[in-house]
Design an enzyme around this catalytic site. Structure first.
Site, PDB file in Angstrom:
ATOM      1  N   GLY A  63      38.695  48.399  45.535  1.00  0.00           N
ATOM      2  CA  GLY A  63      37.871  47.820  44.477  1.00  0.00           C
ATOM      3  C   GLY A  63      37.850  46.311  44.616  1.00  0.00           C
ATOM      4  O   GLY A  63      38.745  45.711  45.221  1.00  0.00           O
ATOM      5  N   GLN A  68      36.604  37.723  42.016  1.00  0.00           N
ATOM      6  CA  GLN A  68      37.408  37.627  43.227  1.00  0.00           C
ATOM      7  C   GLN A  68      36.643  37.031  44.401  1.00  0.00           C
ATOM      8  O   GLN A  68      37.260  36.665  45.406  1.00  0.00           O
ATOM      9  CB  GLN A  68      37.960  39.000  43.611  1.00  0.00           C
ATOM     10  CG  GLN A  68      39.019  39.515  42.640  1.00  0.00           C
ATOM     11  CD  GLN A  68      39.548  40.876  43.048  1.00  0.00           C
ATOM     12  OE1 GLN A  68      38.970  41.899  42.706  1.00  0.00           O
ATOM     13  NE2 GLN A  68      40.647  40.879  43.798  1.00  0.00           N
ATOM     14  N   CYS A 123      46.686  43.966  45.065  1.00  0.00           N
ATOM     15  CA  CYS A 123      45.474  43.236  44.691  1.00  0.00           C
ATOM     16  C   CYS A 123      45.026  42.390  45.870  1.00  0.00           C
ATOM     17  O   CYS A 123      45.849  41.717  46.506  1.00  0.00           O
ATOM     18  CB  CYS A 123      45.762  42.354  43.472  1.00  0.00           C
ATOM     19  SG  CYS A 123      44.350  41.359  42.942  1.00  0.00           S
ATOM     20  N   LEU A 124      43.729  42.416  46.161  1.00  0.00           N
ATOM     21  CA  LEU A 124      43.206  41.640  47.283  1.00  0.00           C
ATOM     22  C   LEU A 124      43.340  40.137  47.053  1.00  0.00           C
ATOM     23  O   LEU A 124      43.300  39.365  48.013  1.00  0.00           O
ATOM     24  CB  LEU A 124      41.740  42.008  47.536  1.00  0.00           C
ATOM     25  CG  LEU A 124      41.495  43.453  47.971  1.00  0.00           C
ATOM     26  CD1 LEU A 124      40.008  43.689  48.199  1.00  0.00           C
ATOM     27  CD2 LEU A 124      42.305  43.819  49.213  1.00  0.00           C
ATOM     28  N   HIS A 166      42.105  48.387  36.699  1.00  0.00           N
ATOM     29  CA  HIS A 166      42.536  47.196  37.443  1.00  0.00           C
ATOM     30  C   HIS A 166      41.370  46.215  37.606  1.00  0.00           C
ATOM     31  O   HIS A 166      41.513  45.011  37.353  1.00  0.00           O
ATOM     32  CB  HIS A 166      43.063  47.632  38.817  1.00  0.00           C
ATOM     33  CG  HIS A 166      43.513  46.513  39.692  1.00  0.00           C
ATOM     34  ND1 HIS A 166      44.830  46.288  40.023  1.00  0.00           N
ATOM     35  CD2 HIS A 166      42.807  45.529  40.340  1.00  0.00           C
ATOM     36  CE1 HIS A 166      44.913  45.235  40.811  1.00  0.00           C
ATOM     37  NE2 HIS A 166      43.697  44.761  41.023  1.00  0.00           N
ATOM     38  N   GLU A 167      40.202  46.725  38.022  1.00  0.00           N
ATOM     39  CA  GLU A 167      39.054  45.845  38.242  1.00  0.00           C
ATOM     40  C   GLU A 167      38.524  45.279  36.933  1.00  0.00           C
ATOM     41  O   GLU A 167      38.109  44.116  36.875  1.00  0.00           O
ATOM     42  CB  GLU A 167      37.949  46.585  39.001  1.00  0.00           C
ATOM     43  CG  GLU A 167      38.354  47.107  40.372  1.00  0.00           C
ATOM     44  CD  GLU A 167      38.985  46.051  41.256  1.00  0.00           C
ATOM     45  OE1 GLU A 167      38.621  44.865  41.148  1.00  0.00           O
ATOM     46  OE2 GLU A 167      39.860  46.418  42.067  1.00  0.00           O
ATOM     47  N   HIS A 170      40.322  42.206  35.901  1.00  0.00           N
ATOM     48  CA  HIS A 170      39.889  40.977  36.572  1.00  0.00           C
ATOM     49  C   HIS A 170      38.757  40.290  35.800  1.00  0.00           C
ATOM     50  O   HIS A 170      38.643  39.054  35.822  1.00  0.00           O
ATOM     51  CB  HIS A 170      39.411  41.277  37.991  1.00  0.00           C
ATOM     52  CG  HIS A 170      40.512  41.325  39.003  1.00  0.00           C
ATOM     53  ND1 HIS A 170      41.374  40.273  39.238  1.00  0.00           N
ATOM     54  CD2 HIS A 170      40.905  42.317  39.857  1.00  0.00           C
ATOM     55  CE1 HIS A 170      42.231  40.600  40.191  1.00  0.00           C
ATOM     56  NE2 HIS A 170      41.973  41.829  40.581  1.00  0.00           N
TER      57      HIS A 170
END
Length: 220
Positions: A63, A68, A123-124, A166-167, A170
């Site tokens: 995701g 991000q 997490c990216l 999670h997304e 953000h």
């Protein structure tokens, strides 16, 4: 002999310490209006979503939220992958996609009061850090707008429900580490300070390009 295909454009992923990751993203009012990621040409939301997916594939994620990549908009992409990859094979992630999702202005609501904290999250924007213990609803309902401007509703369970939560975090400026005891973040202090340093350097590069009126070089 055919010409080799160029790799698709990807966005740089913003790292921990970048202020855009702590802002509450703006709601998308007009799905037909172009959007612009810093120092990239303005594109339709569909094109931005496609590039976000390519960025996510290259980073081997499940995701990616618009903040991000530096776009303060309430939008994220996510995918479900096949989980039966044979040992020893390394198929491209795109070839393993069962379904992809693009959600604008998502509203995530729990459908199950029970929460699970046994799944490891990463997490990216915080590469290399993985932790269990983040409590997430086991099932959720997501009300969102699709790229054609139509309202949609989707229910998800287990891992996919966790990805959506999670997304969505953000979009409110929340990292998964924020949902763990403070000492967990402190354990990664050195790594996080290094990411903050990289973020400052990248933002300086963006400011230099802005003043020069240039663009980031596309990945070819």
């Amino acid at each position: 002999m055919s010409e080799p295909r160029s790799a698709p454009l990807v966005y740089p992923i913003r790292l921990y310490g970048d202020p855009v990751l702590r802002r509450k993203a703006r709601a998308i009012q007009d799905v037909s209006a172009p959007a612009q990621v810093a120092h990239h040409p303005a594109q339709s939301l569909r094109q931005v979503a496609d590039t976000m997916l390519e960025t996510m594939f290259e980073a081997r994620g499940v995701g990616l939220a618009a903040p991000q990549v530096g776009l303060s908009a309430r939008m994220f992409v996510a995918v479900e992958y096949e989980d039966d990859e044979e040992e020893g094979t390394e198929r491209p992630l795109r070839s393993r996609v069962l379904r992809s999702y693009v959600m604008l202005n998502p509203q995530v609501r729990p459908l199950d009061k029970r929460k699970d904290d046994s799944v490891q999250e990463g997490c990216l924007s915080i590469p290399g850090i993985y932790e269990e213990g983040v409590k997430r609803a086991r099932a959720v309902r997501v009300d969102y707008t699709d790229l054609d401007g139509h309202p949609q509703t989707l229910e998800a369970e287990d891992y996919l429900a966790r990805v959506f939560q999670h997304e969505a975090d953000h979009l409110d400026g929340v990292f998964f580490l924020d949902r763990l005891p403070p000492e967990v973040t402190e354990d990664y202090r050195k790594e996080l300070l290094n990411m903050q340093r990289q973020s400052r350097e990248y933002l300086k590069e963006l400011e230099t390009l802005r003043r020069a009126g240039g663009h980031l070089q596309e990945k070819l």
